[in-house]
Design a protein around this motif. Structure first.
Motif, mmCIF file in Angstrom:
data_model
loop_
_atom_site.group_PDB
_atom_site.id
_atom_site.type_symbol
_atom_site.label_atom_id
_atom_site.label_comp_id
_atom_site.label_asym_id
_atom_site.label_seq_id
_atom_site.Cartn_x
_atom_site.Cartn_y
_atom_site.Cartn_z
ATOM 1 N N LYS A 238 26.224 11.031 41.538
ATOM 2 C CA LYS A 238 25.905 11.581 40.222
ATOM 3 C C LYS A 238 26.804 10.999 39.136
ATOM 4 C CE LYS A 238 25.193 16.001 37.874
ATOM 5 N NZ LYS A 238 25.189 17.483 38.027
ATOM 6 N N PHE A 239 28.069 10.732 39.485
ATOM 7 C CA PHE A 239 29.029 10.182 38.515
ATOM 8 C C PHE A 239 29.584 8.869 39.068
ATOM 9 C CE2 PHE A 239 29.250 14.844 37.985
ATOM 10 C CZ PHE A 239 28.928 14.944 36.634
ATOM 11 N N PRO A 240 28.924 7.745 38.746
ATOM 12 C CA PRO A 240 29.375 6.442 39.263
ATOM 13 C C PRO A 240 30.770 6.084 38.759
ATOM 14 C CG PRO A 240 27.144 6.308 38.370
ATOM 15 C CD PRO A 240 27.699 7.635 37.953
ATOM 16 N N LEU A 241 31.462 5.246 39.519
ATOM 17 C CA LEU A 241 32.804 4.799 39.170
ATOM 18 C C LEU A 241 32.788 4.079 37.824
ATOM 19 C CD1 LEU A 241 35.727 4.563 40.380
ATOM 20 C CD2 LEU A 241 35.052 2.267 41.127
ATOM 21 N N PRO A 244 36.894 0.143 33.535
ATOM 22 C CA PRO A 244 37.343 -0.081 32.154
ATOM 23 C C PRO A 244 37.410 -1.568 31.824
ATOM 24 C CG PRO A 244 39.210 0.430 33.554
ATOM 25 C CD PRO A 244 37.986 0.590 34.414
ATOM 26 N N GLY A 245 37.178 -1.861 30.570
ATOM 27 C CA GLY A 245 37.305 -3.238 30.113
ATOM 28 C C GLY A 245 38.756 -3.656 30.068
ATOM 29 N N GLU A 246 38.973 -4.935 29.895
ATOM 30 C CA GLU A 246 40.337 -5.456 29.866
ATOM 31 C C GLU A 246 41.115 -4.861 28.699
ATOM 32 O OE1 GLU A 246 42.670 -9.769 29.663
ATOM 33 O OE2 GLU A 246 40.478 -9.681 29.776
ATOM 34 N N GLY A 247 42.249 -4.280 29.009
ATOM 35 C CA GLY A 247 43.103 -3.678 27.989
ATOM 36 C C GLY A 247 42.648 -2.302 27.537
ATOM 37 N N GLU A 248 41.578 -1.759 28.099
ATOM 38 C CA GLU A 248 41.077 -0.444 27.711
ATOM 39 C C GLU A 248 41.656 0.648 28.610
ATOM 40 O OE1 GLU A 248 36.869 -0.508 27.830
ATOM 41 O OE2 GLU A 248 36.642 -1.811 26.079
ATOM 42 N N LEU A 249 41.894 1.791 28.008
ATOM 43 C CA LEU A 249 42.385 2.949 28.754
ATOM 44 C C LEU A 249 41.235 3.899 29.042
ATOM 45 C CD1 LEU A 249 45.699 3.733 26.809
ATOM 46 C CD2 LEU A 249 45.440 2.521 28.982
ATOM 47 N N LEU A 250 41.293 4.525 30.177
ATOM 48 C CA LEU A 250 40.270 5.503 30.530
ATOM 49 C C LEU A 250 40.453 6.781 29.726
ATOM 50 C CD1 LEU A 250 40.244 5.177 34.434
ATOM 51 C CD2 LEU A 250 38.552 4.274 32.830
ATOM 52 N N THR A 251 39.349 7.376 29.300
ATOM 53 C CA THR A 251 39.409 8.693 28.667
ATOM 54 C C THR A 251 39.658 9.737 29.745
ATOM 55 O OG1 THR A 251 37.040 9.110 28.913
ATOM 56 C CG2 THR A 251 37.750 7.896 26.941
ATOM 57 N N PRO A 252 40.073 10.958 29.372
ATOM 58 C CA PRO A 252 40.246 12.009 30.389
ATOM 59 C C PRO A 252 38.988 12.235 31.219
ATOM 60 C CG PRO A 252 41.263 12.691 28.336
ATOM 61 C CD PRO A 252 40.538 11.408 28.048
ATOM 62 N N CYS A 253 37.832 12.133 30.575
ATOM 63 C CA CYS A 253 36.572 12.324 31.292
ATOM 64 C C CYS A 253 36.367 11.204 32.315
ATOM 65 C CB CYS A 253 35.417 12.361 30.297
ATOM 66 S SG CYS A 253 33.810 12.697 31.048
ATOM 67 N N GLU A 254 36.602 9.976 31.904
ATOM 68 C CA GLU A 254 36.438 8.839 32.810
ATOM 69 C C GLU A 254 37.460 8.875 33.943
ATOM 70 O OE1 GLU A 254 34.695 5.590 29.556
ATOM 71 O OE2 GLU A 254 36.865 5.771 29.937
ATOM 72 N N ALA A 255 38.669 9.290 33.629
ATOM 73 C CA ALA A 255 39.699 9.388 34.664
ATOM 74 C C ALA A 255 39.317 10.426 35.715
ATOM 75 C CB ALA A 255 41.044 9.743 34.024
ATOM 76 N N MET A 256 38.713 11.539 35.288
ATOM 77 C CA MET A 256 38.280 12.551 36.245
ATOM 78 C C MET A 256 37.140 12.023 37.106
ATOM 79 S SD MET A 256 36.927 16.466 35.686
ATOM 80 C CE MET A 256 38.533 17.077 35.220
ATOM 81 N N ILE A 257 36.229 11.290 36.496
ATOM 82 C CA ILE A 257 35.131 10.705 37.272
ATOM 83 C C ILE A 257 35.685 9.773 38.351
ATOM 84 C CG2 ILE A 257 33.187 9.099 37.163
ATOM 85 C CD1 ILE A 257 32.483 10.285 34.441
ATOM 86 N N ASN A 258 36.627 8.940 37.975
ATOM 87 C CA ASN A 258 37.204 8.006 38.949
ATOM 88 C C ASN A 258 37.995 8.725 40.036
ATOM 89 O OD1 ASN A 258 36.024 5.971 37.538
ATOM 90 N ND2 ASN A 258 37.912 4.984 36.866
ATOM 91 N N SER A 259 38.573 9.884 39.691
ATOM 92 C CA SER A 259 39.326 10.647 40.709
ATOM 93 C C SER A 259 38.398 11.145 41.814
ATOM 94 C CB SER A 259 40.049 11.825 40.055
ATOM 95 O OG SER A 259 39.134 12.832 39.643
ATOM 96 N N LEU A 260 37.117 11.320 41.501
ATOM 97 C CA LEU A 260 36.156 11.757 42.509
ATOM 98 C C LEU A 260 35.889 10.671 43.548
ATOM 99 C CD1 LEU A 260 33.549 13.486 40.155
ATOM 100 C CD2 LEU A 260 35.256 14.622 41.591
ATOM 101 N N HIS A 261 36.187 9.431 43.206
ATOM 102 C CA HIS A 261 35.931 8.312 44.108
ATOM 103 C C HIS A 261 37.150 7.977 44.973
ATOM 104 C CE1 HIS A 261 31.969 7.092 42.430
ATOM 105 N NE2 HIS A 261 32.429 7.745 41.372
ATOM 106 N N LYS A 262 38.200 8.774 44.840
ATOM 107 C CA LYS A 262 39.376 8.600 45.686
ATOM 108 C C LYS A 262 39.276 9.545 46.883
ATOM 109 C CE LYS A 262 42.357 7.454 41.742
ATOM 110 N NZ LYS A 262 43.580 7.850 40.974
#
Length: 356
Positions: A238-241, A244-262
Motif C-alpha cells: 500500500k505504501f511503496p518505498l 529520495p533524490g540526490e541531496g533531498e531529505l525525507l519528510t516525516p511522512c516519507e520517513a515513516m513509509i520507509n520505516s515500514l520496509h525495514k
C-alpha cells in the motif's frame, strides 16, 4: 454463563442461562442510564451550592458504573479465557462476602471503608489497581460523561484520526502527514485493529465523537509474528518505498513509509516468557480535560486482560516523547530491566510494564 457468589462460609455457584444473563445485563444498562439522567439533572439544578456538595460523589459514581458497564459489554463478546475463574478470585465486596460479615456483628462499622463507590470499584477483577482510582475531580461541575465502549469496525476512521492528532507526543501531527492521513493510524494501531479487535475500546463524549482509544494484544509473541508475516507485507504494498533524490531529505511522512520496509525490531531480550505478556496502546486527544478517562480505560483494559489469562502488560514509548512517558507512568507503568545500549531499538525506545 455462571453467577458466583462468595459468602463468609463458602462459595456457591449458580448456573445462569444465556437469556437470563442477557436479561440481567439489559436491566443493568437501564439502571446505568437512570443514574446518568439523575446526574445530568442535578448538574442543572439552580442551587449551585447543592450541586457542589453532591457533584464529586455523583461524578465518581457515574464513572464507576459506566466502567462496569463497559466490562460487561466486553464479557458479552465471550472472548475471555476458559480459566478466568482462577484469575479473578480474591476481591470481596458487599455483594460477595462483606454483607454477611457486616451483619454478623463481629466487626466494628468503621472496618468497612469507602462506601458504595469503593465497593463498586472492587467489582473490577484487578488485584493491584487502586492507584487508578485516584484522580483529580473536575474544577467545575459538568455533565460531560465519557463512554468507554468496545471497538467496532466503523470506528476505524475515527481511530485513525485520533492517532494522527496525538502522534506528536500527544499533539496534532496532521501537517506532517497531509498526503497520507491514515498512515500514522495504520502504523501505530493498525495491527491491533486487524488481529485483536476484541481487546480494543474507544472513548466517546456526549456527542458520540471518538476522543481516544486503548488497544491491547494478549500475546506479544503471536502478535509479533502476525505483524511480521501478514500485516507488514500488506502495508508495504500500500505504501511503496520512497527513493529520495540526490541531496533531498525525507519528510516525516516519507520517513515513516520507509520505516515500514525495514525489518521489525525483535522482542525485548529481557522479557522472560513472552507468551505471558500483553502489549497495549493508549491515546487521548489533548482537548480532553478529564484526567480520569485514561485511568478508567486502563483499569478496564487490565481487567479484560486478566480475564483473558494475561497478568503482565508492556508498552513501548519513544524516549523523546516526554508527555507519553509521563502519561503511562501515571497509569502505573514502570521501566522494565536495563536495556543494553547495543540492543536494537534500545537507544530510541523505552519499554514500560505493569502487573495487575
Amino acid at each position: 454463563h455462571r453467577v458466583s457468589s462468595t459468602t463468609g462460609v463458602g462459595e456457591e455457584e449458580v448456573e445462569v442461562g444465556r437469556p437470563e444473563w442477557i436479561k440481567r445485563k439489559e436491566e443493568f444498562v437501564e439502571l446505568v442510564q437512570d443514574i446518568r439522567r439523575v446526574f445530568e439533572k442535578i448538574c442543572c439544578v439552580p442551587n449551585r451550592e447543592l450541586v457542589y456538595n453532591l457533584y464529586t460523589y455523583l461524578w465518581d459514581m457515574v464513572g464507576v458504573v459506566f466502567m462496569l458497564l463497559s466490562y460487561i459489554d466486553w464479557l458479552a463478546l465471550g472472548q475471555f479465557s476458559p480459566k478466568y475463574k482462577q484469575l479473578i478470585i480474591g476481591r470481596h465486596t458487599w455483594f460477595s462476602g462483606i454483607r454477611e460479615a457486616f451483619q454478623s456483628g463481629d466487626h466494628e462499622p468503621w472496618v468497612f471503608r469507602g462506601g458504595l463507590t469503593a465497593d463498586l470499584q472492587r467489582l473490577m477483577p484487578v488485584d493491584s489497581g487502586n492507584d487508578l482510582f485516584l484522580y483529580q475531580y473536575p474544577d467545575t461541575p459538568t455533565s460531560q460523561v465519557y463512554n468507554i465502549r468496545p471497538y467496532r469496525v466503523e470506528d476505524l476512521e475515527a481511530c485513525h484520526s485520533v492517532a494522527l492528532h496525538t502522534w506528536d507526543d500527544g499533539m496534532d501531527a496532521s501537517d506532517d502527514y497531509a498526503t497520507h492521513p491514515t498512515l500514522v493510524g495504520e502504523k501505530s494501531i493498525g495491527p491491533f485493529m486487524a488481529f485483536c479487535p476484541g481487546l480494543g475500546f474507544v472513548f466517546e463524549n456526549n456527542l458520540g465523537q471518538v476522543v481516544g482509544y486503548i488497544f491491547a494484544a494478549p500475546n506479544i509473541s503471536e502478535f509479533h509474528q502476525s505483524v511480521t508475516n501478514v500485516w507488514l507485507p500488506e502495508v508495504r504494498c500500500k505504501f511503496p518505498l520512497v527513493e529520495p533524490g540526490e541531496g533531498e531529505l525525507l519528510t516525516p511522512c516519507e520517513a515513516m513509509i520507509n520505516s515500514l520496509h525495514k525489518d521489525p525490531e525483535p522482542l525485548p531480550a529481557f522479557i522472560d516468557g513472552p507468551d505471558s505478556w500483553a502489549l497495549c496502546r493508549l491515546a487521548v486527544l489533548s482537548t480532553v480535560s478529564d484526567a480520569s478517562l485514561s485511568r478508567r480505560s486502563t483499569m478496564l483494559m487490565l481487567a479484560c486482560l486478566r480475564t483473558s489469562g494475561v497478568l503482565k502488560v508492556l508498552t513501548e514509548v519513544p524516549k523523546k516523547e516526554k508527555y507519553m512517558m509521563d502519561l503511562y507512568t501515571k497509569m502505573g507503568f514502570m521501566p522494565l530491566g536495563a536495556e543494553s545500549p547495543t540492543e536494537p531499538g534500545a537507544a530510541d525506545t523505552t519499554h514500560l510494564f505493569r502487573r495487575y
